[in-house]
Write a protein that holds these residues in place. Structure first.
Motif, PDB file in Angstrom:
ATOM      1  N   GLU A  82       0.677  -1.471   0.081  1.00  0.00           N
ATOM      2  CA  GLU A  82      -0.227   0.152  -0.080  1.00  0.00           C
ATOM      3  C   GLU A  82       1.003   1.047   0.135  1.00  0.00           C
ATOM      4  O   GLU A  82       2.071   1.106   0.515  1.00  0.00           O
ATOM      5  N   VAL A  83       0.348   1.894  -0.305  1.00  0.00           N
ATOM      6  CA  VAL A  83       1.157   3.300  -0.733  1.00  0.00           C
ATOM      7  C   VAL A  83       0.363   4.431  -0.485  1.00  0.00           C
ATOM      8  O   VAL A  83      -1.114   4.735  -0.757  1.00  0.00           O
ATOM      9  N   PRO A  84       0.539   5.797   0.538  1.00  0.00           N
ATOM     10  CA  PRO A  84      -0.110   6.708   0.743  1.00  0.00           C
ATOM     11  C   PRO A  84       0.060   7.218   0.002  1.00  0.00           C
ATOM     12  O   PRO A  84       1.065   7.978  -0.895  1.00  0.00           O
ATOM     13  N   ILE A  85      -1.124   8.115  -0.538  1.00  0.00           N
ATOM     14  CA  ILE A  85      -1.378   9.491  -1.299  1.00  0.00           C
ATOM     15  C   ILE A  85      -1.650  10.606  -0.408  1.00  0.00           C
ATOM     16  O   ILE A  85      -0.751  11.302  -1.209  1.00  0.00           O
ATOM     17  N   GLN A  86      -2.321  10.637   0.154  1.00  0.00           N
ATOM     18  CA  GLN A  86      -2.551  12.323   0.709  1.00  0.00           C
ATOM     19  C   GLN A  86      -2.838  12.329   2.426  1.00  0.00           C
ATOM     20  O   GLN A  86      -3.179  11.542   2.635  1.00  0.00           O
ATOM     21  N   ILE A  87      -1.985  13.161   2.688  1.00  0.00           N
ATOM     22  CA  ILE A  87      -2.763  13.367   4.270  1.00  0.00           C
ATOM     23  C   ILE A  87      -3.700  14.189   4.781  1.00  0.00           C
ATOM     24  O   ILE A  87      -3.231  15.374   3.737  1.00  0.00           O
ATOM     25  N   LEU A  88      -4.987  13.295   5.475  1.00  0.00           N
ATOM     26  CA  LEU A  88      -5.923  14.670   5.210  1.00  0.00           C
ATOM     27  C   LEU A  88      -6.202  14.679   6.561  1.00  0.00           C
ATOM     28  O   LEU A  88      -6.614  16.616   6.074  1.00  0.00           O
ATOM     29  N   ASP A  89      -5.159  14.615   7.876  1.00  0.00           N
ATOM     30  CA  ASP A  89      -5.737  15.422   8.840  1.00  0.00           C
ATOM     31  C   ASP A  89      -4.882  15.172   9.499  1.00  0.00           C
ATOM     32  O   ASP A  89      -3.876  14.075   9.347  1.00  0.00           O
ATOM     33  N   ARG A  90      -4.653  15.771  10.439  1.00  0.00           N
ATOM     34  CA  ARG A  90      -3.645  15.664  11.925  1.00  0.00           C
ATOM     35  C   ARG A  90      -4.022  16.534  13.138  1.00  0.00           C
ATOM     36  O   ARG A  90      -4.994  16.987  14.136  1.00  0.00           O
ATOM     37  N   LYS A  91      -3.127  15.467  14.207  1.00  0.00           N
ATOM     38  CA  LYS A  91      -4.442  15.495  15.749  1.00  0.00           C
ATOM     39  C   LYS A  91      -3.292  15.201  16.833  1.00  0.00           C
ATOM     40  O   LYS A  91      -2.349  14.234  16.208  1.00  0.00           O
ATOM     41  N   ASP A  92      -3.190  15.369  17.658  1.00  0.00           N
ATOM     42  CA  ASP A  92      -2.107  14.785  18.728  1.00  0.00           C
ATOM     43  C   ASP A  92      -3.187  14.436  19.443  1.00  0.00           C
ATOM     44  O   ASP A  92      -3.989  15.253  20.270  1.00  0.00           O
ATOM     45  N   GLN A  93      -2.519  13.273  20.339  1.00  0.00           N
ATOM     46  CA  GLN A  93      -3.340  12.386  20.924  1.00  0.00           C
ATOM     47  C   GLN A  93      -2.688  12.184  22.499  1.00  0.00           C
ATOM     48  O   GLN A  93      -0.965  11.969  22.440  1.00  0.00           O
ATOM     49  N   VAL A  94      -2.756  12.179  23.465  1.00  0.00           N
ATOM     50  CA  VAL A  94      -1.658  12.241  24.800  1.00  0.00           C
ATOM     51  C   VAL A  94      -1.876  11.127  26.038  1.00  0.00           C
ATOM     52  O   VAL A  94      -3.302  10.350  25.909  1.00  0.00           O
ATOM     53  N   LEU A  95      -0.686  10.236  25.559  1.00  0.00           N
ATOM     54  CA  LEU A  95      -1.531   9.126  26.302  1.00  0.00           C
ATOM     55  C   LEU A  95      -0.638   9.076  27.674  1.00  0.00           C
ATOM     56  O   LEU A  95       0.799   9.432  27.552  1.00  0.00           O
ATOM     57  N   CYS A  96      -1.107   9.171  28.710  1.00  0.00           N
ATOM     58  CA  CYS A  96      -0.710   8.946  30.247  1.00  0.00           C
ATOM     59  C   CYS A  96      -0.213  10.870  30.066  1.00  0.00           C
ATOM     60  O   CYS A  96      -0.137  11.859  29.629  1.00  0.00           O
ATOM     61  N   THR A  97       0.877  10.672  29.825  1.00  0.00           N
ATOM     62  CA  THR A  97       2.134  12.203  29.966  1.00  0.00           C
ATOM     63  C   THR A  97       2.783  12.396  28.435  1.00  0.00           C
ATOM     64  O   THR A  97       3.120  13.248  28.362  1.00  0.00           O
ATOM     65  N   LYS A  98       2.661  11.494  27.677  1.00  0.00           N
ATOM     66  CA  LYS A  98       2.808  11.976  26.789  1.00  0.00           C
ATOM     67  C   LYS A  98       2.483  12.066  25.426  1.00  0.00           C
ATOM     68  O   LYS A  98       1.253  11.054  24.848  1.00  0.00           O
ATOM     69  N   PRO A  99       2.689  12.925  24.609  1.00  0.00           N
ATOM     70  CA  PRO A  99       1.859  13.218  22.777  1.00  0.00           C
ATOM     71  C   PRO A  99       2.170  12.034  21.875  1.00  0.00           C
ATOM     72  O   PRO A  99       3.665  12.700  22.162  1.00  0.00           O
ATOM     73  N   ILE A 100       1.562  12.321  21.369  1.00  0.00           N
ATOM     74  CA  ILE A 100       1.387  11.183  20.105  1.00  0.00           C
ATOM     75  C   ILE A 100       0.963  11.944  19.812  1.00  0.00           C
ATOM     76  O   ILE A 100      -0.082  12.079  19.131  1.00  0.00           O
ATOM     77  N   SER A 101       1.975  12.288  18.168  1.00  0.00           N
ATOM     78  CA  SER A 101       0.894  13.184  16.967  1.00  0.00           C
ATOM     79  C   SER A 101       0.949  11.645  15.904  1.00  0.00           C
ATOM     80  O   SER A 101       1.406  11.155  15.194  1.00  0.00           O
ATOM     81  N   LEU A 102      -0.960  12.444  15.194  1.00  0.00           N
ATOM     82  CA  LEU A 102      -1.011  11.499  13.952  1.00  0.00           C
ATOM     83  C   LEU A 102      -1.790  11.981  13.161  1.00  0.00           C
ATOM     84  O   LEU A 102      -2.097  13.176  12.912  1.00  0.00           O
ATOM     85  N   VAL A 103      -1.395  11.242  11.966  1.00  0.00           N
ATOM     86  CA  VAL A 103      -1.998  11.821  11.275  1.00  0.00           C
ATOM     87  C   VAL A 103      -3.046  10.831  10.054  1.00  0.00           C
ATOM     88  O   VAL A 103      -2.644   9.458  10.347  1.00  0.00           O
ATOM     89  N   LYS A 104      -3.790  11.391   9.412  1.00  0.00           N
ATOM     90  CA  LYS A 104      -4.599  10.305   9.208  1.00  0.00           C
ATOM     91  C   LYS A 104      -4.207  10.428   7.045  1.00  0.00           C
ATOM     92  O   LYS A 104      -4.276  11.682   6.679  1.00  0.00           O
ATOM     93  N   VAL A 105      -4.496   8.885   6.955  1.00  0.00           N
ATOM     94  CA  VAL A 105      -3.364   8.657   5.839  1.00  0.00           C
ATOM     95  C   VAL A 105      -4.718   8.446   4.631  1.00  0.00           C
ATOM     96  O   VAL A 105      -5.446   7.529   4.633  1.00  0.00           O
ATOM     97  N   LEU A 106      -4.853   9.374   3.670  1.00  0.00           N
ATOM     98  CA  LEU A 106      -6.324   8.799   2.299  1.00  0.00           C
ATOM     99  C   LEU A 106      -4.375   7.213   1.730  1.00  0.00           C
ATOM    100  O   LEU A 106      -3.456   7.802   1.124  1.00  0.00           O
ATOM    101  N   TRP A 107      -5.021   5.989   1.512  1.00  0.00           N
ATOM    102  CA  TRP A 107      -4.177   4.838   0.418  1.00  0.00           C
ATOM    103  C   TRP A 107      -4.481   4.828  -0.466  1.00  0.00           C
ATOM    104  O   TRP A 107      -5.681   5.263  -1.086  1.00  0.00           O
TER     105      TRP A 107
END
Length: 128
Positions: A82-107
């Motif tokens: 699978e090959v990603p085409i485009q990033i549709l959205d971004r968000k930061d999710q906090v697990l305990c005290t560590k933030p994780i950056s997530l991207v919504k990917v269109l394949w």
């Protein structure tokens, strides 16, 4: 004629489309009570051509129904990447005290509804 239901897999897939009904296939003959032999295209020569009824969906013929079939580049081991085409959205999710950056990917070969949330650091390392 039947549609073949294929199981979704993450990253590398066997054949067909993720979580979708793959293009329609013709039934050649019935094998036992719950299995059928299907006519597969030459590109899927390595795939066993017998499938259970639970993997098939009825195709109702309709002259106005047009199927969009894009042939996939399938490797010798019957997989494709699978090959990603485009990033549709971004968000930061906090697990305990560590933030994780997530991207919504269109394949590639998938619809907008099938876009998935992936870790940004993993996407950067795997796909520049």
């Amino acid at each position: 004629m039947v549609f073949l239901k294929v199981a979704p897999m993450k990253g590398v897939m066997g054949f067909g489309k993720k979580g979708k009904l793959s293009p329609r296939f013709e039934i050649l003959k019935r094998i036992g009570k719950v299995a059928y032999e299907l006519a597969l295209p030459p590109t899927l020569v390595g795939v066993h051509n017998m499938f259970y009824v639970s993997m098939m969906r009825k195709y109702i013929s309709d002259p106005s129904h047009v199927l969009n079939y894009e042939p996939l580049k399938i490797k010798d081991n019957l997989t494709y990447e699978e090959v990603p085409i485009q990033i549709l959205d971004r968000k930061d999710q906090v697990l305990c005290t560590k933030p994780i950056s997530l991207v919504k990917v269109l394949w590639k070969n998938h619809t907008m509804e099938e876009a998935s949330w992936e870790r940004e650091d993993e996407m950067k390392s795997n796909y520049l």
